[in-house]
Design an enzyme around this catalytic site. Structure first.
Site: not given
Length: 378
Positions: A267, A334
């Site tokens: 991340e 998304c």
């Protein structure tokens, strides 16, 4: 059209198909494309131009001369101006169909993939937003319209898609700047624009510590819905290894660890990685660019979960993943356009899309979440 056209009225325009990004397509008499907000296919409308480019313009519908049977009265008085609920004028069942059309069109055009699935409704469809950011112009709290930093004041009833406790900022909020409201496992809390506070969320049978201004799905059922789709698609086996890329605070890593999988998460946010290490101590986490981190990770891996930002993963990251030939890859997206571009790269590299599901986790808006499962086409 040029910059002088901005804020001018045009029409009548006959509206054609829905387009990606919450727009509908129309053409002026001279053939220029106009991307309309607040329209529906088949309608005849007049619109106000809000922005122009060399070959097209953006506009908001100002008057509907001939309405679609799928048009409904918007329950919110600022739905056409706040920039959030760009599908609020659409009958709920038709919203799902519009999102299906967009996903199918993007996959077909950008990946050459024929998708015949449906967009799955996920309750609740009202009062679903558990994280809300409000802005103030010094006098009133409200929302930023599309492509603008102006503030559209909230109606008296507040934001109609926000959780009941987040309809509007508390009366004690100081005017000016912005404020974030979060309804989570540890109650309802409000934060200024800059905060080091954390909140607790619950999903996948675990409790998650998340930065108050960090990323967490805003629909209360989203995290569990996506975890279920990923686990169903990957069918992880105890003893397997996995990468959780763009892992955030470790949601998918935790779900995989609980299935007996050894996980390394990557991340970019150092804060999120700190929380991930606390949330999922059974996994390993690296902070930094996914592209660079992949070059240091083992070449052998069984499973990969990929949950990139809206721009997608891109050729470099996909090349590193697919070159390892894992048993399966779960791609959580998304943005259907970014997903389609990346799936096109995967198909060209000898992979197949085993399944692709789409979920309506943002009711009343054009947004849609997808989970694609990729497998090597051996």
């Amino acid at each position: 059209m040029d910059s002088s056209d901005s804020d001018s009225l045009i029409g009548p325009l006959r509206v054609t198909k829905v387009a990606h990004g919450g727009h509908w397509v129309a053409r002026t008499e001279d053939g220029r494309v106009v991307f309309l907000r607040g329209a529906l296919e088949g309608e005849l409308v007049r619109a106000r131009i809000t922005a122009t480019a060399k070959r097209h313009a953006f506009a908001d519908v100002m008057e509907v001369l001939e309405a679609s049977p799928d048009r409904v009265l918007t329950p919110c008085g600022i739905a056409d101006r706040c920039g959030g609920c760009d599908f609020q004028h659409v009958r709920p069942a038709a919203q799902l169909e519009l999102k299906r059309q967009v996903v199918a069109e993007q996959l077909g055009r950008l990946a050459g993939l024929a998708w015949t699935g449906q967009v799955e409704a996920v309750p609740p469809v009202e009062r679903w937003r558990t994280r809300v950011r409000y802005h103030s112009d010094g006098e009133a709290w409200g929302m930023h319209p599309a492509r603008s930093h102006a503030v559209t004041p909230l109606p008296e009833a507040g934001c109609l898609i926000a959780a009941e406790e987040l309809l509007a900022p508390p009366v004690s909020a100081s005017a000016g700047g912005s404020i974030v409201g979060v309804a989570s496992a540890d109650g309802v809390r409000w934060f200024s624009n800059e905060t080091n506070d954390t909140v607790l969320e619950q999903a996948a049978r675990r409790t998650w510590r998340v930065a108050a201004d960090g990323f967490w799905q805003v629909h209360p059922a989203a995290a569990d819905t996506l975890v279920d789709a990923v686990l169903t698609g990957l069918a992880p086996r105890a003893g397997e290894s996995a990468f959780d890329l763009y892992c955030g605070v470790g949601l998918f890593a935790g779900a995989l660890v609980d299935r007996g999988v050894s996980v390394v998460g990557v991340e970019g946010s150092k804060t999120a990685v700190c929380h991930a290490r606390t949330n999922v101590p059974e996994a390993s986490f690296l902070a930094g660019s996914v592209d660079k981190a992949l070059r240091r990770l083992p070449r052998a891996v069984d499973l990969v979960v990929l949950d990139p930002p809206r721009v997608g993963a891109g050729a470099s990251v996909l090349g590193e993943i697919l070159g390892r030939r894992p048993r399966a890859v779960a791609y959580v997206a998304c943005d259907p356009a970014s997903l389609a571009r990346d799936l096109g790269l995967a198909l060209a590299a000898g992979w197949r899309v085993d399944s692709l599901r789409a979920f309506d986790l943002f009711p009343m808006t054009h947004h849609v979440e997808c989970v694609a499962i990729l497998q090597p086409d051996d």
